[in-house]
Design a protein around this motif. Structure first.
Motif, PDB file in Angstrom:
ATOM      1  N   GLN A  61      -5.629   2.271 -14.439  1.00  7.08           N
ATOM      2  CA  GLN A  61      -4.415   1.491 -14.190  1.00  7.08           C
ATOM      3  C   GLN A  61      -4.744   0.058 -13.779  1.00  7.08           C
ATOM      4  O   GLN A  61      -3.927  -0.837 -13.966  1.00  7.08           O
ATOM      5  N   ASP A  62      -5.954  -0.175 -13.223  1.00  8.50           N
ATOM      6  CA  ASP A  62      -6.341  -1.545 -12.841  1.00  8.50           C
ATOM      7  C   ASP A  62      -6.513  -2.409 -14.091  1.00  8.50           C
ATOM      8  O   ASP A  62      -6.119  -3.572 -14.107  1.00  8.50           O
ATOM      9  N   THR A  63      -7.104  -1.835 -15.118  1.00 14.60           N
ATOM     10  CA  THR A  63      -7.359  -2.559 -16.355  1.00 14.60           C
ATOM     11  C   THR A  63      -6.097  -2.702 -17.195  1.00 14.60           C
ATOM     12  O   THR A  63      -5.910  -3.705 -17.880  1.00 14.60           O
ATOM     13  N   PHE A  64      -5.257  -1.679 -17.152  1.00 15.62           N
ATOM     14  CA  PHE A  64      -4.029  -1.669 -17.948  1.00 15.62           C
ATOM     15  C   PHE A  64      -2.820  -1.474 -17.030  1.00 15.62           C
ATOM     16  O   PHE A  64      -2.332  -0.367 -16.857  1.00 15.62           O
ATOM     17  N   PRO A  65      -2.319  -2.555 -16.427  1.00 17.81           N
ATOM     18  CA  PRO A  65      -1.193  -2.422 -15.490  1.00 17.81           C
ATOM     19  C   PRO A  65       0.070  -1.865 -16.141  1.00 17.81           C
ATOM     20  O   PRO A  65       0.929  -1.317 -15.456  1.00 17.81           O
ATOM     21  N   GLU A  66       0.173  -1.959 -17.455  1.00 17.70           N
ATOM     22  CA  GLU A  66       1.343  -1.396 -18.128  1.00 17.70           C
ATOM     23  C   GLU A  66       1.383   0.122 -17.998  1.00 17.70           C
ATOM     24  O   GLU A  66       2.458   0.725 -18.009  1.00 17.70           O
ATOM     25  N   LYS A  67       0.220   0.753 -17.840  1.00 17.89           N
ATOM     26  CA  LYS A  67       0.181   2.204 -17.599  1.00 17.89           C
ATOM     27  C   LYS A  67       0.853   2.534 -16.274  1.00 17.89           C
ATOM     28  O   LYS A  67       1.664   3.453 -16.181  1.00 17.89           O
ATOM     29  N   LYS A  68       0.496   1.770 -15.260  1.00 19.11           N
ATOM     30  CA  LYS A  68       1.069   1.983 -13.928  1.00 19.11           C
ATOM     31  C   LYS A  68       2.579   1.753 -13.949  1.00 19.11           C
ATOM     32  O   LYS A  68       3.344   2.522 -13.372  1.00 19.11           O
ATOM     33  N   GLN A  69       3.013   0.710 -14.645  1.00 21.91           N
ATOM     34  CA  GLN A  69       4.443   0.399 -14.710  1.00 21.91           C
ATOM     35  C   GLN A  69       5.210   1.472 -15.469  1.00 21.91           C
ATOM     36  O   GLN A  69       6.297   1.880 -15.049  1.00 21.91           O
ATOM     37  N   LEU A  70       4.660   1.946 -16.585  1.00 18.04           N
ATOM     38  CA  LEU A  70       5.342   2.984 -17.354  1.00 18.04           C
ATOM     39  C   LEU A  70       5.455   4.266 -16.536  1.00 18.04           C
ATOM     40  O   LEU A  70       6.507   4.901 -16.503  1.00 18.04           O
ATOM     41  N   LEU A  71       4.394   4.647 -15.850  1.00 15.82           N
ATOM     42  CA  LEU A  71       4.422   5.842 -15.005  1.00 15.82           C
ATOM     43  C   LEU A  71       5.463   5.689 -13.902  1.00 15.82           C
ATOM     44  O   LEU A  71       6.263   6.599 -13.647  1.00 15.82           O
ATOM     45  N   TYR A  72       5.486   4.542 -13.258  1.00 16.44           N
ATOM     46  CA  TYR A  72       6.471   4.253 -12.207  1.00 16.44           C
ATOM     47  C   TYR A  72       7.895   4.373 -12.762  1.00 16.44           C
ATOM     48  O   TYR A  72       8.762   5.012 -12.157  1.00 16.44           O
ATOM     49  N   SER A  73       8.128   3.790 -13.927  1.00 15.64           N
ATOM     50  CA  SER A  73       9.460   3.832 -14.540  1.00 15.64           C
ATOM     51  C   SER A  73       9.850   5.253 -14.931  1.00 15.64           C
ATOM     52  O   SER A  73      11.006   5.658 -14.748  1.00 15.64           O
ATOM     53  N   LEU A  74       8.908   6.010 -15.473  1.00 12.27           N
ATOM     54  CA  LEU A  74       9.204   7.395 -15.850  1.00 12.27           C
ATOM     55  C   LEU A  74       9.555   8.253 -14.636  1.00 12.27           C
ATOM     56  O   LEU A  74      10.497   9.039 -14.675  1.00 12.27           O
ATOM     57  N   ILE A  75       8.812   8.082 -13.565  1.00 11.63           N
ATOM     58  CA  ILE A  75       9.078   8.859 -12.345  1.00 11.63           C
ATOM     59  C   ILE A  75      10.456   8.503 -11.784  1.00 11.63           C
ATOM     60  O   ILE A  75      11.230   9.382 -11.404  1.00 11.63           O
ATOM     61  N   ASN A  76      10.771   7.215 -11.753  1.00  8.00           N
ATOM     62  CA  ASN A  76      12.097   6.813 -11.261  1.00  8.00           C
ATOM     63  C   ASN A  76      13.207   7.329 -12.162  1.00  8.00           C
ATOM     64  O   ASN A  76      14.257   7.752 -11.680  1.00  8.00           O
ATOM     65  N   TYR A  77      12.992   7.314 -13.459  1.00  7.42           N
ATOM     66  CA  TYR A  77      13.969   7.857 -14.396  1.00  7.42           C
ATOM     67  C   TYR A  77      14.171   9.348 -14.141  1.00  7.42           C
ATOM     68  O   TYR A  77      15.303   9.836 -14.101  1.00  7.42           O
ATOM     69  N   MET A  78      13.089  10.071 -13.942  1.00 13.01           N
ATOM     70  CA  MET A  78      13.184  11.513 -13.711  1.00 13.01           C
ATOM     71  C   MET A  78      13.889  11.838 -12.399  1.00 13.01           C
ATOM     72  O   MET A  78      14.503  12.900 -12.277  1.00 13.01           O
ATOM     73  N   LYS A  79      13.840  10.942 -11.443  1.00 16.47           N
ATOM     74  CA  LYS A  79      14.517  11.143 -10.162  1.00 16.47           C
ATOM     75  C   LYS A  79      16.000  10.785 -10.232  1.00 16.47           C
ATOM     76  O   LYS A  79      16.763  11.117  -9.327  1.00 16.47           O
TER      77      LYS A  79
END
Length: 93
Positions: free
Chosen positions: A40-58
């Motif tokens: 996730q350090d190298t590809f911050p878009e991975k971290k953002q997508l995961l964050y967005s997916l988790i928030n969507y699921m909640k």
């Protein structure tokens, strides 16, 4: 059926869906074949997508329309045996 919604490429004979939502048994889930947990350090878009997916699921917006049987789900997440190292599906929790 979720399989009808996935696109196949005849030349490669593989499904191209990398992310989908579905109902299964008594729950709902998102299945993602992209590695969003590592590097996730190298590809911050991975971290953002995961964050967005988790928030969507909640959220209340997470309401899958399609359903899949447990057996069908297992067949979709089964690791490939084409010489690749077998990996166990991971949870973000």
């Amino acid at each position: 059926h979720i399989r009808q919604d996935m696109i196949k490429v005849i030349q490669h004979n593989r499904r191209l869906a990398t992310l989908f939502e579905t109902n299964c048994l008594n729950g709902k889930l998102i299945v993602c074949s992209m590695d969003l947990l590592n590097h996730q350090d190298t590809f911050p878009e991975k971290k953002q997508l995961l964050y967005s997916l988790i928030n969507y699921m909640k959220s209340n917006a997470f309401a899958p329309v399609k359903s899949i049987s447990f057996e069908e789900l297992c067949s979709l997440v089964k690791p490939s045996s084409k010489g690749k190292k077998e990996e166990t599906p991971q949870s973000v929790y």
